[in-house]
Design a protein around this motif. Structure first.
Motif, short mmCIF file in Angstrom:
data_model
loop_
_atom_site.label_atom_id
_atom_site.label_comp_id
_atom_site.label_asym_id
_atom_site.label_seq_id
_atom_site.Cartn_x
_atom_site.Cartn_y
_atom_site.Cartn_z
N ARG A 189 0.93 -1.27 0.05
CA ARG A 189 0.03 -0.14 -0.17
C ARG A 189 0.90 1.22 0.06
O ARG A 189 0.73 2.04 -0.85
CB ARG A 189 -1.02 0.26 1.21
CG ARG A 189 -1.87 1.20 1.18
CD ARG A 189 -2.85 0.94 2.30
NE ARG A 189 -2.23 0.86 3.74
CZ ARG A 189 -2.38 -0.50 4.48
NH1 ARG A 189 -2.92 -1.41 3.95
NH2 ARG A 189 -1.74 -0.26 5.66
N LYS A 201 -2.38 10.63 1.77
CA LYS A 201 -2.76 9.11 1.32
C LYS A 201 -2.91 8.44 2.60
O LYS A 201 -3.99 7.80 2.79
CB LYS A 201 -1.70 8.40 0.55
CG LYS A 201 -1.69 9.19 -0.78
CD LYS A 201 -2.62 9.12 -1.69
CE LYS A 201 -3.01 7.84 -2.31
NZ LYS A 201 -4.00 7.60 -3.29
N GLN A 232 -10.88 3.48 6.83
CA GLN A 232 -10.80 2.48 7.60
C GLN A 232 -11.57 2.61 8.79
O GLN A 232 -11.90 1.85 9.46
CB GLN A 232 -9.54 1.87 8.32
CG GLN A 232 -8.49 1.92 6.92
CD GLN A 232 -8.89 0.63 5.94
OE1 GLN A 232 -9.26 -0.40 6.51
NE2 GLN A 232 -9.09 0.86 4.69
N TRP A 283 -6.37 7.05 3.87
CA TRP A 283 -6.81 5.73 4.18
C TRP A 283 -7.25 5.34 5.64
O TRP A 283 -8.20 4.35 5.63
CB TRP A 283 -5.39 4.86 3.94
CG TRP A 283 -5.51 3.53 4.18
CD1 TRP A 283 -5.99 2.50 3.33
CD2 TRP A 283 -5.09 2.62 5.40
NE1 TRP A 283 -5.89 1.08 3.95
CE2 TRP A 283 -5.22 1.42 5.26
CE3 TRP A 283 -4.57 3.03 6.76
CZ2 TRP A 283 -5.10 0.34 6.29
CZ3 TRP A 283 -4.11 2.19 7.51
CH2 TRP A 283 -4.46 0.75 7.45
#
Length: 228
Positions: free
Chosen positions: A25, A214, A222, A218
């Motif tokens: 990732r 980023k 989540q 992310w």
């Protein structure tokens, strides 16, 4: 990337095979702004040496110390690293025998007989040495679990991830327990060899800011959805 840990699931990222979903990732985020970057796995000590020599451009992922700040380029906030630009924070957890009398209060250990071990070259090794708690033994994960489970080693320090998963799968792991408090928690960064950031200061800042954005996105994705 450190290649001296057990092999993880390989993930295809923009034409490259990266070990582990977590690293894959982050590698994808880096490739957004450095599309020609090539990721390689090497033993961690070699990673550090090659970055210092400029034989590789950067390291995924490196904890900051004053000594390392004189060798590698981190995202700085004055004289210290900028925690907002860290890739993530990792706790170095301590495992001991279930019946062990070893205690850790965040400042010092009590009840040690033989010392603890960890991955060679990691900051946890340096920290244990400073605390006079490092065992001189050099062992692999299987031997470490066996020695701790038999009471011949006080404990093992390991961050979560691939190594921790391998650690938990060892036959003697059932005889161990994790101490409530980790040895420490360390923010980890994408660090560059100094020459790169000296020549590409704005590029380094762009990369660090991009990674932080980023990561924030992310983490937001989540987060559990709370009913209104």
């Amino acid at each position: 990337m450190p290649g001296d840990v057990p092999a993880a699931e390989q993930i295809q990222v923009k034409g490259q095979r990266i070990d582990g979903q977590h690293t894959a990732r982050i590698a994808g985020w880096v490739l957004d702004v450095l599309p020609k970057a090539v990721f390689i796995n090497q033993p961690w000590q070699r990673c550090l040496s090659h970055a210092q020599q400029g034989r590789v451009t950067g390291l995924l992922s490196l904890g900051w110390t004053e000594e390392r700040a004189n060798i590698y380029s981190f995202p700085q906030l004055g004289k210290v690293p900028n925690p907002a630009l860290a890739l993530y924070e990792v706790p170095y957890n301590i495992y001991v025998h279930r019946q062990s009398q070893v205690r850790w209060d965040g400042l010092q250990f009590t009840g040690l007989k033989y010392g603890l071990i960890t991955l060679k070259g990691y900051l946890a090794e340096q920290r244990l040495r400073e605390l006079n708690a490092l065992s001189p033994l050099q062992t692999d994960i299987t031997q470490a679990v066996e020695l701790v489970s038999k009471g011949r080693l006080d404990g093992y320090v390991v961050p979560p991830g691939v190594v921790d998963n391998m650690f938990r799968k060892q036959p003697g792991f059932a005889q161990l327990r994790q101490l409530d408090q980790p040895l420490f928690a360390m923010p980890l960064y994408l660090a560059f060899y100094p020459g790169y950031c000296q020549q590409n200061a704005s590029k380094c800042e762009q990369i660090w800011q991009h990674l932080a954005a980023k990561k924030a996105l992310w983490q937001q994705q989540q987060a559990p959805v709370t009913a209104q």
